[in-house]
Design a protein around this motif. Structure first.
Motif, PDB file in Angstrom:
ATOM      1  N   GLY A  54       0.825  -1.202   0.000  1.00 15.96           N
ATOM      2  CA  GLY A  54       0.000   0.000   0.000  1.00 15.96           C
ATOM      3  C   GLY A  54       0.859   1.252   0.000  1.00 15.96           C
ATOM      4  N   ASP A  79      -6.385   1.164  -1.752  1.00 16.17           N
ATOM      5  CA  ASP A  79      -5.575   0.301  -2.614  1.00 16.17           C
ATOM      6  C   ASP A  79      -5.588  -1.134  -2.108  1.00 16.17           C
ATOM      7  OD1 ASP A  79      -2.928  -0.167  -0.905  1.00 16.17           O
ATOM      8  OD2 ASP A  79      -3.526   1.925  -0.676  1.00 16.17           O
ATOM      9  N   ALA A  80      -5.110  -2.033  -2.964  1.00 15.48           N
ATOM     10  CA  ALA A  80      -5.163  -3.469  -2.662  1.00 15.48           C
ATOM     11  C   ALA A  80      -4.326  -3.840  -1.436  1.00 15.48           C
ATOM     12  CB  ALA A  80      -4.691  -4.269  -3.870  1.00 15.48           C
ATOM     13  N   GLY A  81      -3.158  -3.209  -1.282  1.00 24.92           N
ATOM     14  CA  GLY A  81      -2.297  -3.529  -0.142  1.00 24.92           C
ATOM     15  C   GLY A  81      -2.943  -3.164   1.180  1.00 24.92           C
ATOM     16  N   THR A  82      -3.541  -1.986   1.234  1.00 26.58           N
ATOM     17  CA  THR A  82      -4.218  -1.570   2.461  1.00 26.58           C
ATOM     18  C   THR A  82      -5.394  -2.481   2.762  1.00 26.58           C
ATOM     19  OG1 THR A  82      -3.588   0.737   2.055  1.00 26.58           O
ATOM     20  CG2 THR A  82      -5.372   0.348   3.622  1.00 26.58           C
ATOM     21  N   ALA A  83      -6.148  -2.840   1.720  1.00 29.72           N
ATOM     22  CA  ALA A  83      -7.311  -3.720   1.902  1.00 29.72           C
ATOM     23  C   ALA A  83      -6.879  -5.085   2.434  1.00 29.72           C
ATOM     24  CB  ALA A  83      -8.059  -3.873   0.585  1.00 29.72           C
ATOM     25  N   GLN A  84      -5.757  -5.582   1.932  1.00 31.38           N
ATOM     26  CA  GLN A  84      -5.264  -6.883   2.390  1.00 31.38           C
ATOM     27  C   GLN A  84      -4.876  -6.828   3.868  1.00 31.38           C
ATOM     28  OE1 GLN A  84      -1.726  -8.345   0.346  1.00 31.38           O
ATOM     29  NE2 GLN A  84      -2.505 -10.431   0.452  1.00 31.38           N
ATOM     30  N   TYR A  85      -4.188  -5.762   4.253  1.00 29.47           N
ATOM     31  CA  TYR A  85      -3.853  -5.584   5.672  1.00 29.47           C
ATOM     32  C   TYR A  85      -5.121  -5.526   6.520  1.00 29.47           C
ATOM     33  CZ  TYR A  85      -3.424  -2.935   9.934  1.00 29.47           C
ATOM     34  OH  TYR A  85      -3.568  -2.522  11.230  1.00 29.47           O
ATOM     35  N   ARG A 100      -8.181  -6.595   6.014  1.00 30.24           N
ATOM     36  CA  ARG A 100      -8.917  -7.868   6.102  1.00 30.24           C
ATOM     37  C   ARG A 100      -8.262  -8.811   7.096  1.00 30.24           C
ATOM     38  NH1 ARG A 100      -9.117  -7.436   0.428  1.00 30.24           N
ATOM     39  NH2 ARG A 100      -7.385  -8.915   0.272  1.00 30.24           N
ATOM     40  N   TRP A 133       2.850 -11.190   2.894  1.00 30.11           N
ATOM     41  CA  TRP A 133       1.471 -11.155   2.414  1.00 30.11           C
ATOM     42  C   TRP A 133       1.287 -12.104   1.237  1.00 30.11           C
ATOM     43  CZ3 TRP A 133      -1.737  -8.836   5.633  1.00 30.11           C
ATOM     44  CH2 TRP A 133      -1.230  -7.888   6.514  1.00 30.11           C
ATOM     45  N   THR A 134       2.377 -12.350   0.514  1.00 30.33           N
ATOM     46  CA  THR A 134       2.372 -13.308  -0.594  1.00 30.33           C
ATOM     47  C   THR A 134       3.447 -14.347  -0.323  1.00 30.33           C
ATOM     48  OG1 THR A 134       1.679 -11.594  -2.162  1.00 30.33           O
ATOM     49  CG2 THR A 134       2.644 -13.602  -3.084  1.00 30.33           C
TER      50      THR A 134
END
Length: 443
Positions: free
Chosen positions: A217, A233-239, A241, A303-304
């Motif tokens: 993010g 953004d996708a990174g923030t959303a992943q964190y 969740r 995260w990955t």
């Protein structure tokens, strides 16, 4: 947590910037005339007094070594308070036009705030540009703003996973290598012992932004007076969740970091991990001595799976206030303190280096830590420093933004508000404040 002192700091600095918007871009560098580099050598020859405001203990040795090397120089170290307390004193001195130090310790997240308020000297004309390859990526990026270099990195905070091996072994839980595994480990440990938590968290702006940084993010964009804030953004959303699962299942100890209860949790193993900066080892040894031998250091969960992404958490720089009466001599001191012999001396005193040379030295990498069962922990931490993600920016008023974190994101820790909703509220409040100070704020 919001404090009046932090409000005063950022308000005064941001207003200074807002008043300047009509004439010049905030943070723009003064023209370099080429003479400043020569001035540094002349200043060392002439000598004089350098007043340094800092709370970092390894600077005591640096000051003594510097005075020994340059007998005509007198370095006066002053502890004007830690963090925001010193920033309040510094801003008051700037506003009053007197009493400012020649050198000030400034944490990375606060550099932009003071730079944009024109409270700091651009060090590029003094020779700082020559250090483009001296420092690791994260710290070097943090001291640069709008083509200027407003400080030199003093230390570094690449993140790693500190974990209690004794606790993990006792319950047969594998050390997590991904954040999904981290959630599973949190469940397993808490199920095995309801008094056991994988970590503590009561809401911390620095920890949150660091994990967003690691996830890819990049919520903040800053270009001159244009500011972008976007937590979508996708990174923030992943964190959000992942961390929401830990909150929903009550898998995080409701213990405030740096409290007596926190140190007790680190000592007795009821707090089993910390995802934190590389400067933490000395704090373990001094704050939780009873747990010596129980803890180890591992790479930060990813995260990955298979990735090696990292981020910074904490760290400070040394800057020269514009109000300094002896800028050339002040620059000479901070260059000595942050590079070469000065940096190496600080590392020997327990600081984690921001310089590539010290990170790669054999002595540093092969240091065995008795606290971590003899582990050569610096190998893990140095690798983390090499893998810090690029492109991260802080807001030019990050101190203020952090001060309202618990009023926005913090609600997710004490109510039905979700982290995603809290981040959205943080975004809106931060954007509103920036607009009020004269910035053009968007996403």
């Amino acid at each position: 947590m919001r404090t009046n002192s932090r409000r005063r700091i950022v308000a005064a600095v941001a207003v200074t910037c807002a008043l300047a918007l009509g004439t010049t871009a905030c943070g723009a560098s003064d023209p370099a005339d080429g003479s400043a580099v020569k001035d540094v050598a002349s200043a060392l020859e002439a000598g004089g007094k350098v007043t340094v405001w800092a709370w970092e203990p390894t600077l005591k040795k640096v000051a003594a070594d510097f005075e020994k090397k340059y007998p005509k120089v007198d370095v006066e170290l002053v502890n004007a308070g830690t963090g925001d307390k010193q920033y309040t004193a510094l801003q008051n001195a700037v506003a009053a036009g007197s009493g400012a130090p020649d050198v000030a310790q400034v944490e990375y997240y606060a550099v932009g705030q003071f730079a944009i308020g024109k409270a700091l000297e651009d060090l590029a004309p003094h020779g700082a540009s020559s250090h483009d390859q001296t420092f690791t990526t994260g710290p070097w990026s943090a001291v640069r703003y709008d083509k200027g270099i407003y400080a030199l990195p003093m230390d570094s905070g690449p993140m790693a996973l500190f974990y209690n091996k004794k606790v993990f072994d006792r319950h047969g839980v594998a050390v997590p290598t991904t954040w999904d595994e981290y959630v599973e480990a949190a469940r397993a440990l808490h199920k095995a012992d309801p008094k056991l938590y994988i970590t503590n968290d009561t809401g911390d702006a620095g920890a949150t932004t660091s994990l967003i940084w690691q996830a890819g993010g990049r919520p903040y964009k800053v270009e001159d007076t244009k500011v972008g804030i976007d937590f979508g953004d996708a990174g923030t959303a992943q964190y959000a969740r992942t961390w929401q699962k830990l909150l929903d299942e009550r898998l995080l100890a409701p213990v405030t970091s740096w409290s007596d209860e926190w140190y007790k949790g680190l000592s007795d193993g009821s707090i089993a991990t910390l995802s934190i900066g590389a400067w933490m080892p000395a704090n373990f040894a001094s704050g939780a001595p009873a747990a010596s031998g129980d803890w180890r250091v591992a790479p930060l969960p990813q995260w990955t799976r298979g990735a090696k992404a990292g981020a910074e958490n904490g760290g400070s720089s040394l800057a020269v206030p514009k109000a300094s009466k002896n800028k050339a001599l002040a620059y000479a001191f901070i260059e000595y303190a942050t590079t070469g012999a000065g940096a190496t001396a600080r590392v020997s005193e327990g600081a984690f280096p921001a310089t590539r040379e010290d990170l790669e030295s054999k002595a540093f990498l092969e240091t065995a830590f008795p606290y971590f069962g003899g582990q050569q922990a610096n190998q893990v931490l140095a690798d983390a420093a090499r893998n810090v993600g690029t492109g991260w920016s802080y807001l030019p008023y990050q101190v203020y933004a952090n001060s309202i974190f618990n009023d926005t994101v913090g609600k997710a820790y004490v109510s039905s508000t979700t982290l995603a909703q809290g981040l959205d509220a943080w975004r809106n409040a931060s954007a509103k404040y920036g607009a009020e100070q004269g910035f053009s704020v968007g996403k």
